[in-house]
Design an enzyme around this catalytic site. Structure first.
Site, mmCIF file in Angstrom:
data_model
loop_
_atom_site.group_PDB
_atom_site.id
_atom_site.type_symbol
_atom_site.label_atom_id
_atom_site.label_comp_id
_atom_site.label_asym_id
_atom_site.label_seq_id
_atom_site.Cartn_x
_atom_site.Cartn_y
_atom_site.Cartn_z
ATOM 1 N N MET A 10 -43.844 61.271 -47.779
ATOM 2 C CA MET A 10 -42.945 61.588 -48.907
ATOM 3 C C MET A 10 -43.673 62.345 -50.015
ATOM 4 S SD MET A 10 -41.131 57.849 -48.874
ATOM 5 C CE MET A 10 -42.709 57.025 -48.543
ATOM 6 N N GLN A 52 -32.056 60.222 -52.001
ATOM 7 C CA GLN A 52 -32.456 60.252 -53.412
ATOM 8 C C GLN A 52 -31.430 61.015 -54.252
ATOM 9 O OE1 GLN A 52 -36.287 62.144 -53.201
ATOM 10 N NE2 GLN A 52 -37.423 60.220 -53.300
ATOM 11 N N THR A 83 -46.306 57.603 -52.726
ATOM 12 C CA THR A 83 -45.369 58.396 -53.511
ATOM 13 C C THR A 83 -45.114 57.653 -54.812
ATOM 14 O OG1 THR A 83 -43.003 58.962 -53.694
ATOM 15 C CG2 THR A 83 -43.589 57.343 -52.053
ATOM 16 N N ASN A 84 -44.953 58.398 -55.896
ATOM 17 C CA ASN A 84 -44.615 57.767 -57.173
ATOM 18 C C ASN A 84 -43.141 57.379 -57.225
ATOM 19 O OD1 ASN A 84 -46.963 58.043 -59.404
ATOM 20 N ND2 ASN A 84 -47.087 59.772 -58.002
ATOM 21 N N THR A 85 -42.270 58.325 -56.887
ATOM 22 C CA THR A 85 -40.832 58.110 -57.050
ATOM 23 C C THR A 85 -40.329 56.893 -56.299
ATOM 24 O OG1 THR A 85 -40.417 60.472 -57.412
ATOM 25 C CG2 THR A 85 -38.549 59.128 -56.701
ATOM 26 N N CYS A 197 -46.418 62.559 -59.794
ATOM 27 C CA CYS A 197 -45.879 62.872 -58.483
ATOM 28 C C CYS A 197 -47.087 63.234 -57.632
ATOM 29 C CB CYS A 197 -44.888 64.029 -58.541
ATOM 30 S SG CYS A 197 -44.302 64.548 -56.915
ATOM 31 N N THR A 198 -47.158 62.687 -56.443
ATOM 32 C CA THR A 198 -48.387 62.829 -55.654
ATOM 33 C C THR A 198 -48.659 64.261 -55.208
ATOM 34 O OG1 THR A 198 -47.115 62.074 -53.711
ATOM 35 C CG2 THR A 198 -48.481 60.441 -54.864
ATOM 36 N N GLU A 199 -47.664 65.162 -55.353
ATOM 37 C CA GLU A 199 -47.887 66.570 -55.006
ATOM 38 C C GLU A 199 -48.401 67.421 -56.159
ATOM 39 O OE1 GLU A 199 -45.504 64.910 -51.901
ATOM 40 O OE2 GLU A 199 -44.968 65.057 -54.017
#
Length: 231
Positions: A10, A52, A83-85, A197-199
């Site tokens: 994710m 989501q 993932t943060n979300t 956000c991990t990206e």
């Protein structure tokens, strides 16, 4: 060494960063041919992303809980949700597990407290910036004030994450937009900014700005290594 459970996919772009950072961390600590013991369950992000944006968080919780239980059954000692979300549904997942979750907000807050940060900016998906599951946890549990971009800037940050970063696209123009938004948060009194956000760390690094950045992927991976190697 404890076995780390990674709930990833994710997106897979940032999950690959987790795998690399954790193994690099173990090698740095133990040397030689040492690497991390990991069970990874990678879900199909297309399924999660649709839910989501429909607001169907209950169904995302079911999917991720099922994946987390498979990680526990495989023999992981603790779980990291990559993932943060989707930490929005961490309480739902946690209720169904007997192993602990290393929460990304708690991990990040440890670093903020260490550095005496009392007011921090937050970048992430629109869900992370708008809703209270993330910033509320930082404020309520750790007494750190959180500021987020205005609505227009939130949309820019959100769109770049889903339309570019999660698809492996690194756009220099988007980096400029992100830096401008980070600077705006600093003008609002943020002492530092969470890359929530991990990206995002794929696009913006510390060398791009004088403002202190907290890369949640790096922080989460670092504490994962510490937990795995703790006596």
């Amino acid at each position: 060494m404890k076995t780390i459970g990674l709930l990833g996919g994710m997106s897979w772009e940032s999950t690959s960063s987790y795998y690399t950072l954790i193994n690099q961390g173990v090698k740095a600590r133990l040397g030689g041919l040492h690497c991390a013991k990991i069970f990874l369950h990678s879900v199909n992000f297309d399924d999660i992303e649709k839910l989501q944006h429909e607001g169907n968080w209950q169904e995302t919780a079911k999917i991720l809980t099922s994946a987390a239980k498979s990680i526990e059954q495989a023999g992981a000692d603790f779980l990291m949700i990559c993932t943060n979300t989707m930490h929005k549904v961490a309480p739902d997942i946690e209720r169904e597990l007997s192993i602990p979750i290393l929460h990304i907000v708690d991990a990040t807050a440890q670093f903020l407290l260490r550095d005496n940060i009392s007011k921090v900016g937050l970048l992430g998906t629109r869900f992370t910036m708008e809703q209270d599951f993330y910033k509320g946890r930082i404020t309520d549990k750790f007494a750190i004030d959180v500021v987020v971009p205005n609505k227009a800037d939130q949309q820019i940050v959100h769109d770049v994450i889903y339309n570019e970063l999660c698809q492996g696209t690194i756009n220099p123009q988007s980096k400029v937009k992100y830096i401008n938004i980070i600077n705006a948060l600093a003008r609002e009194g943020a002492q530092a900014v969470i890359l929530g956000c991990t990206e995002i760390a794929l696009l913006v690094q510390q060398c791009d700005t004088d403002i202190i950045l907290y890369d949640t992927t790096q922080i989460h991976a670092t504490l994962g290594v510490e937990l795995a190697l703790a006596e």
